[in-house]
Design an enzyme around this catalytic site. Sequence first.
Site, PDB file in Angstrom:
ATOM      1  N   SER A   1      -7.703   0.840   3.680  1.00  0.00           N
ATOM      2  CA  SER A   1      -8.233   0.372   2.398  1.00  0.00           C
ATOM      3  C   SER A   1      -9.429  -0.543   2.618  1.00  0.00           C
ATOM      4  CB  SER A   1      -7.132  -0.396   1.671  1.00  0.00           C
ATOM      5  OG  SER A   1      -7.628  -0.977   0.497  1.00  0.00           O
ATOM      6  N   SER A   2     -10.210  -0.726   1.555  1.00  0.00           N
ATOM      7  CA  SER A   2     -11.275  -1.735   1.576  1.00  0.00           C
ATOM      8  C   SER A   2     -10.931  -2.910   0.665  1.00  0.00           C
ATOM      9  CB  SER A   2     -12.592  -1.124   1.096  1.00  0.00           C
ATOM     10  OG  SER A   2     -12.957  -0.053   1.927  1.00  0.00           O
TER      11      SER A   2
ATOM     12  N   ASP B   1      -7.898   8.180   0.968  1.00  0.00           N
ATOM     13  CA  ASP B   1      -8.417   7.063   1.764  1.00  0.00           C
ATOM     14  C   ASP B   1      -8.155   7.267   3.255  1.00  0.00           C
ATOM     15  OD1 ASP B   1      -9.685   5.673  -0.184  1.00  0.00           O
ATOM     16  OD2 ASP B   1      -8.120   4.173  -0.483  1.00  0.00           O
TER      17      ASP B   1
ATOM     18  N   ARG C   1       0.844  -1.186   0.000  1.00  0.00           N
ATOM     19  CA  ARG C   1       0.000   0.000   0.000  1.00  0.00           C
ATOM     20  C   ARG C   1       0.886   1.246   0.000  1.00  0.00           C
ATOM     21  NH1 ARG C   1      -5.240   1.620  -0.844  1.00  0.00           N
ATOM     22  NH2 ARG C   1      -6.134   2.777   0.874  1.00  0.00           N
TER      23      ARG C   1
ATOM     24  N   GLY D   1     -14.171   0.461  -4.394  1.00  0.00           N
ATOM     25  CA  GLY D   1     -14.081   1.328  -3.214  1.00  0.00           C
ATOM     26  C   GLY D   1     -14.709   0.665  -2.007  1.00  0.00           C
TER      27      GLY D   1
ATOM     28  N   THR E   1      -8.912   0.871  -9.196  1.00  0.00           N
ATOM     29  CA  THR E   1      -8.653  -0.420  -8.595  1.00  0.00           C
ATOM     30  C   THR E   1      -8.923  -1.551  -9.590  1.00  0.00           C
ATOM     31  OG1 THR E   1      -9.403   0.511  -6.553  1.00  0.00           O
ATOM     32  CG2 THR E   1      -9.271  -1.874  -6.619  1.00  0.00           C
TER      33      THR E   1
HETATM   34  O1  DON Z   1      -8.123   1.096  -1.122  1.00  0.00           O
HETATM   35  C1  DON Z   1      -9.312   1.347  -1.281  1.00  0.00           C
HETATM   36  O2  DON Z   1     -10.179   0.891  -0.592  1.00  0.00           O
HETATM   37  C2  DON Z   1      -9.711   2.264  -2.433  1.00  0.00           C
HETATM   38  N1  DON Z   1      -8.617   3.123  -2.756  1.00  0.00           N
HETATM   39  C3  DON Z   1     -10.141   1.418  -3.587  1.00  0.00           C
HETATM   40  C4  DON Z   1     -10.594   2.232  -4.763  1.00  0.00           C
HETATM   41  C5  DON Z   1     -11.407   1.481  -5.731  1.00  0.00           C
HETATM   42  O3  DON Z   1     -11.782   0.356  -5.539  1.00  0.00           O
HETATM   43  C6  DON Z   1     -11.797   2.211  -6.961  1.00  0.00           C
HETATM   44  N2  DON Z   1     -12.402   1.329  -7.927  1.00  0.00           N
HETATM   45  N3  DON Z   1     -13.495   1.243  -8.287  1.00  0.00           N
END
Ligand code: DON
Length: 601
Positions: free
Chosen positions: A478-479, A449, A118, A501, A407
């Site tokens: 993060s998720s 985030d 990360r 997300g 993502t």
């Molecule tokens: O780490 C996370 O949870 C977010 N930055 C993820 C972002 C994400 O999934 C965007 N895609 N649709």
Amino acid sequence: MYKLPRILSTVVTKTKVCLLANFFLLACFSHAKEAAIIDPSARFHPVYGERGMVVSQEMLASQVGADILNRGGNAVDAAVATGFALAVTLPRAGNLGGGGFMMIHLADEGKTIALDYREMAPAAAGRDMFLNEAGEVDNQKAWFGIESSGVPGSVAGLLHAHDTYGRLDFADVIAPAIKLAAEGFEVTVDLSSSLASRLSRMAKHQASKKYFYKPDGSAYQHGEVLRQTDLAETLKRIASEGRAGFYQGKTAEFIVAEMQRSGGLITYEDLNNYKVVSREPVCGQYHQNKVCAMPPPSSGGVHLVQMLNILEGWDLQTLGHNSAAYIHRLVEVMRRAYADRSAYLGDPDFFVVPIKQIVDKTYAASLRKTIDLTRASQSAQVMPGLDIDPYSLERGKQLAEKESVETTHYSTWDQWGNVVSTTTTLNFSYGNGIAVDGAGFLLNNEMDDFSAKPGSPNGYGLIGGVANAIEPGKRPLSSMTPAIVFDADGAPLLATGSPGGSTIITIVMQIILNVLTFEMGIAEASAAPRIHHQWLPDRVACEPGLSVDTLQLLKVMGHTLRKEPRIMGSTQSIQRAPNNGTFGASDPRRQGSGAVAQESP
Ligand code: DON
């Protein structure tokens, strides 16, 4: 207990299966004794492989991974090759300038590792860096400003994975990505429309405009060739110098120059100090199956296990898939998990995340008791459930110093039973839209985030507090939930994960429930409509495809449904087939993805 999906209980002795393009089975069998391994009466079909499999959001990258398996590489080699290829062919999420998490299961050792690469907050980052003079969060700065970039971790992470667990020479693993960048590739409909939709944002930055749009400033059309020569040079430096090819020397100079030009925070020292951390996965038992996923600084594993623990107390199968009674339970469980997420989850190197307490089965039972099976609770009445003051969990400054420490998902599986489940991101689609001039790659906006202000929602509507406050060197919560599920004998049977997300954790959970509880094959499990709730805002997001009668019943129970249905996620999953082959399934929700099987012997 996990049973083989009902459509797959017989084994063929010799099968030759071709590719599946999303909904449609284009594949066929050379000859199948007994019954077909894929039941033609199923509505959705996976790609079948006799040996390994690679599944990703972008077909060329999946093919790169499968070629690596064909050349004798293992699942880690295939994942690393796919990861670098995605940095070329899926610039909205595949990346060198972002970060990610990789779950690796090593068949020989029966061991599962959670690699954390990360992004880290630069040393000059501070708790209030995104607040304006009125003390409110400046979203433009947090989403699209150069300060939104954390120190990228992807290159260090992929190199670490390959150095530690790979089998092939690194030069061979990264070569396909270099070729795709240097020689270019045909732009797909998906890439062309995705770049067109971001033109106004990206074109504000000279380097982004130069790298991703045509010389006249327009978007590439389907079938035109996108070459990325600066990116190819960066990849070559990584190929020849390893980590130093990115975190030092010329690439580092390009990154720091970009920061200086635009007022960013990342320095040579920040780049040099970037660390990959190998962490213990979070694992839980759901009936007969072990479910392992990413630990903090992802909230994915902790809340996945917590939610499954609560759900385990009900006979979900009897309720029926996506019935109102089932969805009601999912929503109530999600509501409670995301309330806990807001208070107790952050970077474990800075905050003592109470993992054991959250995944405790007794805690799950106590939360289950708070759920009325006939009425929706109101999120305003549901608070984080542990009797712990989050401020008491903040690690002292001294301790932290001493320890100083859009993502996309892809899954790979090799002929030896090694499995990799990886989720990687720039955060938003194309990150903050700022490409590093000279180096050819986009920067993340992962700093959003963090919780920029207690109680103030981030780009995904998630709120947080002290646990996820900005601090130098810290990793934003993060998720992302790369997950691996095991059978009762401890052998892997499913690798899955998704973008989306805040919805990622609940999407991954529904895939797992679809496979384990509702005995769906992975293609059916991927196609089934999803729902999501995240405590705040207090509303249920539903995909199209749920019955209007069901939605009406949920409303009568007191649930507020999000007005517009929305599509959620893009899972890229592999399920073990009954004869130890593999089933790959790309989510049908997005274009351009694909599962590619290793060649049969
Ligand atoms: O780490 C996370 O949870 C977010 N930055 C993820 C972002 C994400 O999934 C965007 N895609 N649709």
